[in-house]
Design an enzyme around this catalytic site. Structure first.
Site, PDB file in Angstrom:
ATOM      1  N   CYS A  85      56.693  20.092  31.190  1.00  0.00           N
ATOM      2  CA  CYS A  85      56.251  19.174  30.134  1.00  0.00           C
ATOM      3  C   CYS A  85      56.660  19.671  28.741  1.00  0.00           C
ATOM      4  CB  CYS A  85      54.733  19.045  30.216  1.00  0.00           C
ATOM      5  SG  CYS A  85      54.035  18.090  28.869  1.00  0.00           S
TER       6      CYS A  85
ATOM      7  N   TYR B 248      61.708   9.244  26.693  1.00  0.00           N
ATOM      8  CA  TYR B 248      60.740   8.624  27.622  1.00  0.00           C
ATOM      9  C   TYR B 248      60.784   7.100  27.503  1.00  0.00           C
ATOM     10  CZ  TYR B 248      58.586  13.094  28.808  1.00  0.00           C
ATOM     11  OH  TYR B 248      58.353  14.359  29.282  1.00  0.00           O
TER      12      TYR B 248
HETATM   13  N1  LIG Z   1      49.994  13.647  23.351  1.00  0.00           N
HETATM   14  C1  LIG Z   1      50.057  14.572  24.357  1.00  0.00           C
HETATM   15  C2  LIG Z   1      50.978  14.097  25.453  1.00  0.00           C
HETATM   16  C3  LIG Z   1      50.867  14.934  26.673  1.00  0.00           C
HETATM   17  C4  LIG Z   1      51.539  14.280  27.889  1.00  0.00           C
HETATM   18  O1  LIG Z   1      51.901  13.097  27.887  1.00  0.00           O
HETATM   19  N2  LIG Z   1      51.737  15.084  28.956  1.00  0.00           N
HETATM   20  C5  LIG Z   1      52.318  14.559  30.169  1.00  0.00           C
HETATM   21  C6  LIG Z   1      53.276  15.537  30.786  1.00  0.00           C
HETATM   22  S1  LIG Z   1      54.740  15.774  29.888  1.00  0.00           S
HETATM   23  C7  LIG Z   1      51.230  14.368  31.209  1.00  0.00           C
HETATM   24  O2  LIG Z   1      50.398  15.216  31.390  1.00  0.00           O
HETATM   25  N3  LIG Z   1      51.292  13.252  31.953  1.00  0.00           N
HETATM   26  C8  LIG Z   1      50.389  12.978  33.017  1.00  0.00           C
HETATM   27  C9  LIG Z   1      50.048  11.524  33.103  1.00  0.00           C
HETATM   28  O3  LIG Z   1      50.524  10.778  32.237  1.00  0.00           O
HETATM   29  O4  LIG Z   1      49.327  11.141  34.008  1.00  0.00           O
HETATM   30  C10 LIG Z   1      50.503  15.901  23.759  1.00  0.00           C
HETATM   31  O5  LIG Z   1      51.509  15.946  23.030  1.00  0.00           O
HETATM   32  O6  LIG Z   1      49.821  16.876  23.991  1.00  0.00           O
END
Ligand SMILES: N[C@@H](CCC(=O)N[C@@H](CS)C(=O)NCC(=O)O)C(=O)O
Length: 317
Positions: A60, A191
């Site tokens: 990530c 994305y």
């Molecule tokens: N706004 C958050 C975004 C975090 C995020 O989107 N993480 C993704 C992985 S890259 C995630 O955990 N996705 C799991 C999901 O959407 O269910 C940050 O920058 O901390």
């Protein structure tokens, strides 16, 4: 994702979209900082640990921002890290024994969504990483990487006393505008391309990605860093996207006008950052490839490409 504290087994990586098929990222729900009392107690030597833990995934980019900041600021001994497996399971991020991840037996939870329901039994939303977890109060301090980097840099300054300042006051405005310029168009732009559900939404994102990469390539004609003449959080925010570009986004997200390797200045910039261990040791190519290519909606057969071989892989060994 969780709805009123209950995990929904039909996991959809596409997240939300607007009526034109554009990908919309969820905004982060927990936006607190580490208790000033704890920081003071650690600084004065009354207690030894901050009582916090960072949950991340190497795949990530947002989580990796926090890992790089933690390393650069000398916070590794104060903030333990748990690394989930690179593949998102039907129950979200989990500890399941993937090499390079934290062994499941060392963890009190199996799934990241357990942190969210422990913090808020009625939580509705995606259980994302990074999570800055309060091991004493059993709550999520913060789940927004942009905040976590600033907490590390600024709020924890009395703890680390680092010479590194990732967001110096004098550069703050420039840092914010650089971050803004690359966020929607590039960090999240890839994305938006990858998860677009209409041709028009994809085309728009693709164009934003390459307009920004071309602007950056020119920027590095006469700059060593993203902002000013020192390393800042903007470099971290740019690096994490560039490091994933050729190995994941170019193929899986169809941002394939050019690779970072085709841009001389951006390639040299990557090389410069990767000489710093904070950048190289927190870049796990195997996790990145395995993780992105395990997104079933984009790659139903789950085949992980072998290539590409990149010049900067040499820095990772
Ligand atoms: N706004 C958050 C975004 C975090 C995020 O989107 N993480 C993704 C992985 S890259 C995630 O955990 N996705 C799991 C999901 O959407 O269910 C940050 O920058 O901390």
């Amino acid at each position: 994702m969780l709805v009123n504290g209950v995990w929904q087994s039909k996991w959809d990586p596409v997240q939300k979209k607007d009526e034109q098929g554009r990908f919309i990222r969820q905004s982060s729900a927990f936006r607190h900082t580490i208790s000033p009392d704890r920081i003071a107690a650690v600084t004065s030597g009354d207690i030894e640990t901050l009582g916090v833990k960072l949950y991340v995934a190497y795949i990530c980019p947002w989580a990796t921002r926090t890992l790089i900041a933690r390393s650069l600021l000398g916070l590794e001994k104060y903030i333990p890290v748990s690394i989930v497996d690179p593949q998102l399971s039907d129950s979200g991020w989990r500890f399941h024994g993937y090499p390079g991840s934290t062994p499941a037996k060392q963890e009190s939870i199996t799934y990241i969504h357990q942190l969210y329901t422990e913090a808020d039994p009625d939580y509705t939303g995606r259980a994302t990483v990074p999570v800055l977890w309060d091991t004493e109060g059993h709550r999520i301090i913060n789940n927004e990487s942009a905040d976590i980097i600033r907490i590390f840099n600024h709020d924890l300054r009395p703890v680390h006393n680092s010479e590194v300042d990732l967001a110096p006051e004098l550069l703050l405005q420039e840092i914010d505008s650089f971050n803004e310029r690359i966020y929607d168009s590039l960090n999240n732009g890839v994305y938006r391309a990858g998860f677009a559900s209409t041709q028009a939404a994809y085309n728009e994102a693709y164009s934003d990605v390459f307009t920004t990469l071309e602007w950056l390539e020119k920027h590095f004609d006469n700059h060593r860093y993203a902002v000013g003449d020192q390393l800042t959080e903007s470099d971290i925010r740019l690096f994490v996207t560039l490091a994933r570009f050729d190995v994941a986004y170019y193929g899986l997200f169809k941002t394939n006008k050019a690779q970072i390797g085709d841009y001389a200045n951006l390639s040299a910039y990557m090389g410069r950052l990767l000489t710093l261990p904070a950048f190289s040791k927190n870049t796990n190519i195997d996790h990145i490839k395995t993780g992105y290519y395990s997104i079933k909606a984009l790659n139903p057969m789950g085949i992980v490409p072998e290539g590409p071989e990149l010049d900067w892989f040499g820095y990772l060994k």
